[in-house]
Design a protein around this motif. Sequence first.
Motif, PDB file in Angstrom:
ATOM      1  N   LEU A  12     127.434  15.641  18.098  1.00  0.00           N
ATOM      2  CA  LEU A  12     127.646  16.362  17.480  1.00  0.00           C
ATOM      3  C   LEU A  12     128.637  17.437  18.403  1.00  0.00           C
ATOM      4  CD1 LEU A  12     125.235  18.315  15.149  1.00  0.00           C
ATOM      5  CD2 LEU A  12     127.277  16.511  14.654  1.00  0.00           C
ATOM      6  N   CYS A  13     129.897  17.167  18.047  1.00  0.00           N
ATOM      7  CA  CYS A  13     130.917  18.080  18.982  1.00  0.00           C
ATOM      8  C   CYS A  13     130.902  19.857  18.993  1.00  0.00           C
ATOM      9  CB  CYS A  13     132.419  18.097  18.830  1.00  0.00           C
ATOM     10  SG  CYS A  13     133.277  18.858  19.742  1.00  0.00           S
ATOM     11  N   LYS A  14     130.459  20.455  19.141  1.00  0.00           N
ATOM     12  CA  LYS A  14     130.874  21.944  19.343  1.00  0.00           C
ATOM     13  C   LYS A  14     131.276  23.009  18.951  1.00  0.00           C
ATOM     14  CE  LYS A  14     125.839  21.132  19.743  1.00  0.00           C
ATOM     15  NZ  LYS A  14     124.762  21.275  18.864  1.00  0.00           N
ATOM     16  N   VAL A  22     128.995  19.357   9.882  1.00  0.00           N
ATOM     17  CA  VAL A  22     127.670  18.677  10.205  1.00  0.00           C
ATOM     18  C   VAL A  22     126.678  20.480  10.076  1.00  0.00           C
ATOM     19  CG1 VAL A  22     126.325  17.510  10.939  1.00  0.00           C
ATOM     20  CG2 VAL A  22     128.529  16.748  10.928  1.00  0.00           C
ATOM     21  N   ASN A  23     126.101  19.898   8.964  1.00  0.00           N
ATOM     22  CA  ASN A  23     125.016  21.487   8.823  1.00  0.00           C
ATOM     23  C   ASN A  23     122.954  21.084   8.826  1.00  0.00           C
ATOM     24  OD1 ASN A  23     124.948  20.945   6.120  1.00  0.00           O
ATOM     25  ND2 ASN A  23     125.479  23.125   5.767  1.00  0.00           N
ATOM     26  N   ALA A  24     122.618  21.437   8.532  1.00  0.00           N
ATOM     27  CA  ALA A  24     121.178  21.211   8.297  1.00  0.00           C
ATOM     28  C   ALA A  24     121.134  20.102   7.460  1.00  0.00           C
ATOM     29  CB  ALA A  24     120.245  22.653   8.572  1.00  0.00           C
ATOM     30  N   MET A  61     143.058  17.490  19.901  1.00  0.00           N
ATOM     31  CA  MET A  61     143.787  17.863  18.646  1.00  0.00           C
ATOM     32  C   MET A  61     142.471  19.269  18.481  1.00  0.00           C
ATOM     33  SD  MET A  61     140.759  14.704  16.857  1.00  0.00           S
ATOM     34  CE  MET A  61     140.641  16.131  15.917  1.00  0.00           C
ATOM     35  N   ASN A  62     143.217  20.086  17.841  1.00  0.00           N
ATOM     36  CA  ASN A  62     142.915  21.476  17.436  1.00  0.00           C
ATOM     37  C   ASN A  62     142.018  21.433  15.793  1.00  0.00           C
ATOM     38  OD1 ASN A  62     142.598  22.453  19.724  1.00  0.00           O
ATOM     39  ND2 ASN A  62     144.476  22.807  20.104  1.00  0.00           N
ATOM     40  N   TRP A  63     141.400  21.939  15.418  1.00  0.00           N
ATOM     41  CA  TRP A  63     140.589  21.963  14.016  1.00  0.00           C
ATOM     42  C   TRP A  63     140.305  23.898  13.516  1.00  0.00           C
ATOM     43  CZ3 TRP A  63     138.476  19.253  16.363  1.00  0.00           C
ATOM     44  CH2 TRP A  63     137.157  18.853  17.399  1.00  0.00           C
ATOM     45  N   GLU A  64     140.486  24.451  12.343  1.00  0.00           N
ATOM     46  CA  GLU A  64     139.761  25.361  12.446  1.00  0.00           C
ATOM     47  C   GLU A  64     138.341  24.815  11.162  1.00  0.00           C
ATOM     48  OE1 GLU A  64     140.484  28.633  13.035  1.00  0.00           O
ATOM     49  OE2 GLU A  64     141.790  27.799  13.463  1.00  0.00           O
ATOM     50  N   PRO A  65     137.185  25.905  11.411  1.00  0.00           N
ATOM     51  CA  PRO A  65     135.539  25.298  10.938  1.00  0.00           C
ATOM     52  C   PRO A  65     136.376  26.251   9.442  1.00  0.00           C
ATOM     53  CG  PRO A  65     135.710  27.350  12.639  1.00  0.00           C
ATOM     54  CD  PRO A  65     136.889  27.150  11.992  1.00  0.00           C
ATOM     55  N   PRO A  66     135.073  24.928   7.993  1.00  0.00           N
ATOM     56  CA  PRO A  66     135.389  24.624   6.960  1.00  0.00           C
ATOM     57  C   PRO A  66     134.851  26.384   6.298  1.00  0.00           C
ATOM     58  CG  PRO A  66     133.128  23.852   7.493  1.00  0.00           C
ATOM     59  CD  PRO A  66     134.227  24.642   9.162  1.00  0.00           C
ATOM     60  N   ALA A  67     135.465  27.337   4.935  1.00  0.00           N
ATOM     61  CA  ALA A  67     135.799  27.506   4.560  1.00  0.00           C
ATOM     62  C   ALA A  67     133.984  28.567   4.674  1.00  0.00           C
ATOM     63  CB  ALA A  67     136.557  27.940   3.619  1.00  0.00           C
ATOM     64  N   TYR A  68     133.613  27.240   3.602  1.00  0.00           N
ATOM     65  CA  TYR A  68     132.044  27.571   2.903  1.00  0.00           C
ATOM     66  C   TYR A  68     131.161  26.614   3.917  1.00  0.00           C
ATOM     67  CZ  TYR A  68     127.898  27.235   0.271  1.00  0.00           C
ATOM     68  OH  TYR A  68     127.064  27.340   0.077  1.00  0.00           O
ATOM     69  N   ASP A  69     130.377  26.894   4.561  1.00  0.00           N
ATOM     70  CA  ASP A  69     129.262  26.316   5.491  1.00  0.00           C
ATOM     71  C   ASP A  69     128.396  25.911   4.977  1.00  0.00           C
ATOM     72  OD1 ASP A  69     128.133  28.333   5.256  1.00  0.00           O
ATOM     73  OD2 ASP A  69     127.643  29.113   7.397  1.00  0.00           O
ATOM     74  N   TYR A 110     130.421  18.569  14.887  1.00  0.00           N
ATOM     75  CA  TYR A 110     131.830  17.869  14.373  1.00  0.00           C
ATOM     76  C   TYR A 110     131.425  16.102  14.514  1.00  0.00           C
ATOM     77  CZ  TYR A 110     133.285  22.668  12.592  1.00  0.00           C
ATOM     78  OH  TYR A 110     133.725  24.126  12.609  1.00  0.00           O
ATOM     79  N   PHE A 111     131.796  15.638  13.853  1.00  0.00           N
ATOM     80  CA  PHE A 111     131.843  13.915  14.683  1.00  0.00           C
ATOM     81  C   PHE A 111     133.211  14.479  13.787  1.00  0.00           C
ATOM     82  CE2 PHE A 111     127.413  13.498  12.751  1.00  0.00           C
ATOM     83  CZ  PHE A 111     127.162  13.076  13.945  1.00  0.00           C
ATOM     84  N   ILE A 112     134.257  12.856  14.804  1.00  0.00           N
ATOM     85  CA  ILE A 112     135.396  13.138  14.842  1.00  0.00           C
ATOM     86  C   ILE A 112     136.086  11.381  14.403  1.00  0.00           C
ATOM     87  CG2 ILE A 112     137.814  13.162  16.277  1.00  0.00           C
ATOM     88  CD1 ILE A 112     135.418  15.329  16.601  1.00  0.00           C
ATOM     89  N   GLU A 113     136.375  11.233  13.788  1.00  0.00           N
ATOM     90  CA  GLU A 113     137.215   9.838  13.589  1.00  0.00           C
ATOM     91  C   GLU A 113     138.606   9.148  13.477  1.00  0.00           C
ATOM     92  OE1 GLU A 113     135.781   8.787   9.463  1.00  0.00           O
ATOM     93  OE2 GLU A 113     133.745   8.220   9.749  1.00  0.00           O
ATOM     94  N   ARG A 114     138.814   8.062  13.629  1.00  0.00           N
ATOM     95  CA  ARG A 114     140.672   8.468  13.756  1.00  0.00           C
ATOM     96  C   ARG A 114     140.615   6.784  13.907  1.00  0.00           C
ATOM     97  NH1 ARG A 114     140.811   6.601  20.937  1.00  0.00           N
ATOM     98  NH2 ARG A 114     140.064   4.663  20.451  1.00  0.00           N
ATOM     99  N   LYS A 115     141.628   6.215  12.835  1.00  0.00           N
ATOM    100  CA  LYS A 115     142.023   4.953  12.723  1.00  0.00           C
ATOM    101  C   LYS A 115     143.775   5.231  13.070  1.00  0.00           C
ATOM    102  CE  LYS A 115     143.966   5.875   8.062  1.00  0.00           C
ATOM    103  NZ  LYS A 115     145.089   4.921   8.324  1.00  0.00           N
ATOM    104  N   LYS A 116     143.943   3.322  13.023  1.00  0.00           N
ATOM    105  CA  LYS A 116     145.914   3.387  13.080  1.00  0.00           C
ATOM    106  C   LYS A 116     146.241   3.801  12.035  1.00  0.00           C
ATOM    107  CE  LYS A 116     144.828  -0.491  16.766  1.00  0.00           C
ATOM    108  NZ  LYS A 116     145.171  -1.804  17.375  1.00  0.00           N
ATOM    109  N   LYS A 117     147.532   4.014  11.834  1.00  0.00           N
ATOM    110  CA  LYS A 117     148.301   4.210  10.576  1.00  0.00           C
ATOM    111  C   LYS A 117     148.567   3.383   9.599  1.00  0.00           C
ATOM    112  CE  LYS A 117     152.394   6.523   8.901  1.00  0.00           C
ATOM    113  NZ  LYS A 117     153.921   6.864   9.493  1.00  0.00           N
ATOM    114  N   GLN A 118     148.308   2.015  10.380  1.00  0.00           N
ATOM    115  CA  GLN A 118     148.569   0.702   9.323  1.00  0.00           C
ATOM    116  C   GLN A 118     146.964   0.231   8.967  1.00  0.00           C
ATOM    117  OE1 GLN A 118     150.164   1.026  12.903  1.00  0.00           O
ATOM    118  NE2 GLN A 118     151.872   0.918  12.622  1.00  0.00           N
TER     119      GLN A 118
END
Length: 1133
Positions: free
Chosen positions: A666-668, A690-692, A631-639, A647-655
Motif C-alpha cells: 500500500l502507498c501511504k 483501501v481501508n480495513a 502523479m498526485n491525488w486527493e483522498p476520497p470524500a468518505y472513508d 492506495y493501489f495505483i494502476e496504469r494502462k496504455k491509452k489504446q
Amino acid sequence: EPSKEKEAGTTPAKDEEEVSPPSALPPEWSLGESPAGEEQDKQNANSQVSVLFVEKPQGGTVKVGENITFIAKVKAEDLLRKPTVKWFKGKWMDLASKAGKHLQLKETFERQTRMYTFEMQIIKAKENYAGNYRCEVTYKDKFDTCSFDLEVHESTGTTPSIDIRSAFKRSGEGQEDAGELDFSGLLKRREVKQQEEEPEVDVWELLKNANPSEYEKIAFQYGITDLRGMLKRLKRMRRVEKKSAAFAKILDPAYQVDKGGRVRFVVELADPKLEVKWFKNGQEIRPSTKYIFEHKGCQRIMFINNCQMTDDSEYYVTAGDEKCSTELFVREPPIMVTKQLEDTNAYCGERVELECEVSEDDANVKWFKNGEEIIPGPKSRYRIRVEGKKHILIIEGATKADSAEYSVMTTGGQSSAKLSVGLKPLKILTPLTDQTVNLGKEICLKCEISENITGKWTKNGLPVQESDRLKVVHKGRIHKLVIANALIEDEGDYVFAPDAYSVTLPAKVHVIDPPKIILDGLDADNTVTVIAGSKLRLEIPISGEPPPKAIWSRADKAIMEGSGRIRAESYPDSSTLVIDVAERDDSGVYNISLKNEAGEAHASIKIKVVDLPDPPVAPSVTEVGDDWCIMNWEPPAYDGGSPILGYFIERKKKQSSRWMRLNFDLCKETTFEPKKMIEGVAYEVRIFAVNAIGISKPSMPSKPFVPLAVTSPPTLLAVDSVTDTTVTMKWRPPDQIGAAGLDGYVLEYCFEGKSDSCMNTELIDKRRFHLFTGCRQSLRISCAVLFSGHHTDCKIVLFYPHSEPPKIRIPRHLKQTYIRRVGEAVNLVIPFQGKPRPELTWKKDGADIDKNQINIRNSETDTIIFIRKAERSHSGKYDLQVKVEKFVESASIDIQIVDRPGPPQTVKIEDVWGENVALSWTPPKDDGNAAITGYTIQKADKKSMEWFTVIEHYHRTNATITELVIGNEYYFRVFSENMCGLSEDATMTKESAVIAKDGKVYKNPVYEDFDFSEAPMFTQPLVNTYAVAGYNATLNCSVRGNPKPKITWMKNKVAIVDDPRYRMFSNQGVCTLEIRKPSPYDGGTYCCKAVNDLGTVEIECKLEVKVIYQGVNTPGQPVFLEGQQQLLHNKDF
C-alpha cells in the motif's frame, strides 16, 4: 459346724459372686458366730426357682479311692439348640481343663423326652477332691446355676501318703497323674499324719537336710516342676515338725465370720506364767469394747465383736520368743432392698430420678434397663447418685426411648418399676414468616416453640442437608435455618417439624435479584463494529430474578420484537438485537433497559457500520520524464467509517483496456512516481482507496500523458572573460539530449539587487556569448535549453569579479533514506560547485564525524563518504556544508544501517481447547534498526522435538494454532522478521501444551519432601585397643547424621588440637585417629565427639601401649635390660 459348711457351699452363684471368702473350707478352718438371721437368708437363697434345671446335681460323700457321679438334667422343649454347661470347683476353677484320668464329663440327649443329661464322674477320689462344686447352664439370655458339696472320707485303717514327686508335678504335662483336680489342698493342710509306707527315696528328708542353694538341683533331679509349691510345703512341714515349747495348742490356720458377727481365737499355753500378746498385721491389740481378752487356766482367748471388712487380716499371738498365726476372713452379709422402686411418669426433656433404699450404706448396687445393666460413664445419659443407703438413678433430658422397666439388684434382693415418658403439649411461641430476600443476602428462618426438643427442616418436601452455606441452629427452644449468600435454587416452601409431634411450621422464601446487564464481551467504550451488508446479531447476557423484561431503543424510539429488519429478541438469560442487512444509516447509539420487581438497569451500546471507501478523485500528472512521471491525488470524500490504510495505483496504455497494478504494498501517501514506461507512448493512471474493510472502486482515469526524455542542462557554465562592461560566457552541451532534440540556448541574466531579469530574444546556437553589462557590478545569469517548446534551466550566480556561489548537487537516490545492511560498504559521491574552492564541513547528528570510522575525501568538484564495513552505529543524519566566502550551501543525507532483528521477548500459551492452542508474544527488544514486517511460528512434538513451520509472514502478536493431534504434547517457538530476514534465534514457550483427550484428567500425586535430618549416631563404636610402642596405631569408628556432624577427638577429656603426633581423618562417615609411634604415655581414654544442630553424641575407648623388650610384652612401665636403665639415666641428666 459341718452343717453350716455344707449350707454355705450350696449358695447360688449369683450370691457367691458378692462373697469374698471361698465357698468350701478345709476341715482345719474354724467358723465364727453368724449374726441373727443368716441361716434364714441361706435357706431363701437355696429356695430360688430354677430357670433351666429340671434336675440339679446333689452333694455326696465318697471314700478315698472310690468313684462318684453327679447328674444335671435340662429340658429342651423351649430350646432351639443345645445349652452350654460348665462345671466348676470352688469359685473359678473350670473343670473342663482337668478332664482326664480322675475326671470325666459326659452329655446325652433323649429324643423321646427331649431331655439333656450332663454327668461329671470323679474316679478314684482323693482327700483333696473334697469341697464345693458348681454347675452352670446358659442358653442365650437365660442363666441357671447350682452348687453342691463333695465330702471325701479316709478309708478305714489307712492314712493318705503324700508323694512329693507326683504331688508337685504340674497337670497337663503328660505325666502319669495328668488330670488331677487340684493339689492346692495339699498346701493348705497343716498336719501331716505319719506315713506308713515311705517311698524308696525320701525327697522330703533330702530337702530338710539340704542347703537351700541345692533345692533347685534336687527338684530337677527328681522331676519336681512346681518348685514354688514345694518350697511353701517344705516351709510348713518344717514349722510343724518343730515342737513348740510355749504353746500346747496353737491357733487354727484360718477363721471365718460374717460381717457384724463375733469370732473367738483360743490358744493353750504350756506354761501359764508366760505373757501373751495379740497382734493384728504387726500392730499390738489393746483391750477395748471390740477386743475382749479372757484367761481360762492355760487357755488364752480373744473375742472380736462386730466384725467388719477392716478386720479381715492376719492375726498372731506371741508367748515368750514364740508365736503362732492365723487368718480371719470376714464375709459380707447379703444386701437387702428396704425401699422398693416406684412406677414413674414423666415428660420428654425432664429430669427423672428413680430412688430406692438398701440395708447397708455405700452398698454395691446394680441398675438394669429391660434386663440390660446400666453402665454410667462420661458419655452416658445415666448418672447414679449414692446418699448413704439411698441409691438414685438420674436420667437427664428423658426421651420416649427411656420408657422401660428399670430394676435394681443387690446381693440379697431386687426391685423393679416402670418408667413412662410422654410428650408435653407443644405451643408455638414464634411461628415462621414468609421472606423475600435479595440474591446473595442471608436467609434466616426462625421459630420458637415451648419445648426444648429437636426437629427436622424440609424444603419442598425433601430434607434439608447442612453444608458450609446452610446451617441448622438449635438453641434451647429456638430453631433457626440460616442460608448464607442466597441463590435462586434456595427459593421454595420450607417446613419445620418438631420431633415426636405432628405440628408443622411452614414458610415461603422468595429470592429476587435486581436486573444486571453484562457487557464483559464488549470493548471499553461498548462499541460494536459491523460490516455494511452483513447481519448483526448482538446477544447481551442479562440476569435477574424474576427474569427482567428487556426493551431496546434508538433515539427514544423503541425497537419492537417482530420480523422487521431491525428487531429485538428476548430469552431467559439474554436479550438480542438483530439487524438483518446492516446499512450506513444504522450506525448510532442503541439503549437497552431491564426492569423487574427488584429494580431497573440501563446501558448504551454504540454500533458502528463500516463500508468500503468511496473512490478517490481522478489523479493529476504534474511532471513526466523519459520513463517516469509524478502523479498526485486527493483522498476520497468518505472513508467508509474506517481510516484509509493506503492506495493501489494502476496504469494502462491509452489504446489498451488492460490495467496493470504498479504497487503491491500500500502507498501511504497521496503522491506516486510510476516508472518503466515506454517513451513517447500515451498512458493513463487511476487510484484505488483501501481501508480495513476492503478496496474501493477505482477513480476516474487521469488525463493522458506522454513520457519524454528531458534534455539535461548545459554543463560547465563559466565566465570566459570579464571586462568592466562585458562578460563573455561559455558552456558545454548537455550530457543528455531528449527525444525532442536541442533547438538552442537562451541566456537570462539580471543585475544584483534587482528582481527583473533580462533574456536574449534570439536563440543562441553557439556555446559562447558576449554579454554587455554597461557597468561594473555583479550579475546573476541563467542559461536555458529549449526543445520542442520546453526548456530546462541552468542557473548560476556570478560575482564580479572571479567569485562563484557554492551549489551542492545531491544525487536522486540520496534524496531518500540510504539503506544498507550491516557489513556492506558505503561509498557516496556528492558533487558541488563554487569558486574559489569552497570549504567543506561534515557532521553526523550535529556532531563532528569520527574519521577513524568514516573516511571523507574531498576534491574541487565533489566529496566522498566511504565506510568499508558498515555498522548500525553508522546510521544517522549526515549534514554537508559548502562555504565560499560569505555564501553557504547545506544538504543532508539519511543513512540507515539495518540488521536481522532479535527474537520475540516472551512467548506464552494463553489457552488450550480441543485441537487448538492460542499463543501470544511480545515484539522483540531489538528490531534490527528496521520495522518488523512479520513473524514465523513453528511447532514441535515433545517426543521428537522436530520443528515444523505453521505460519509465515504473520503480522500480529497473537495467533491460534489449529489441527493439532489429540494426545500429543507440543512446544512452540516464534521468529521475528524484518527487511533483512528472520531473526537468528527463536523464543520458545516455557511450558508445553497438552492436547488432552476427552475424559477424566489425571492429576499427578503430590509427594511431600522427606526429611533427611538426623541427630548424630555412631553406627560402629570405638573398641578398646592395644598398641605396640614405636608402631603407628589407629582408632576407628563410624558415625552418621544430617547435617554432617563436626568430629572432635579428645584424650582424657582434653581436645586434641594441632598435635603433630596425631592425624585425624573422616571419609564417608568413617572417622579415624592415627597415633604416630605411640609410647606408654600415649595410653589413656580416647573419646570421639560428633556434633550437629540436632544433638551431640560421644563414644569412648581405652588404649593401652605395650613395650616389647627381648620378645616380652610389658604394658605400662618398660622393663630395661642390664645397662640400658643406667644409660637412660645418664641421658636424663
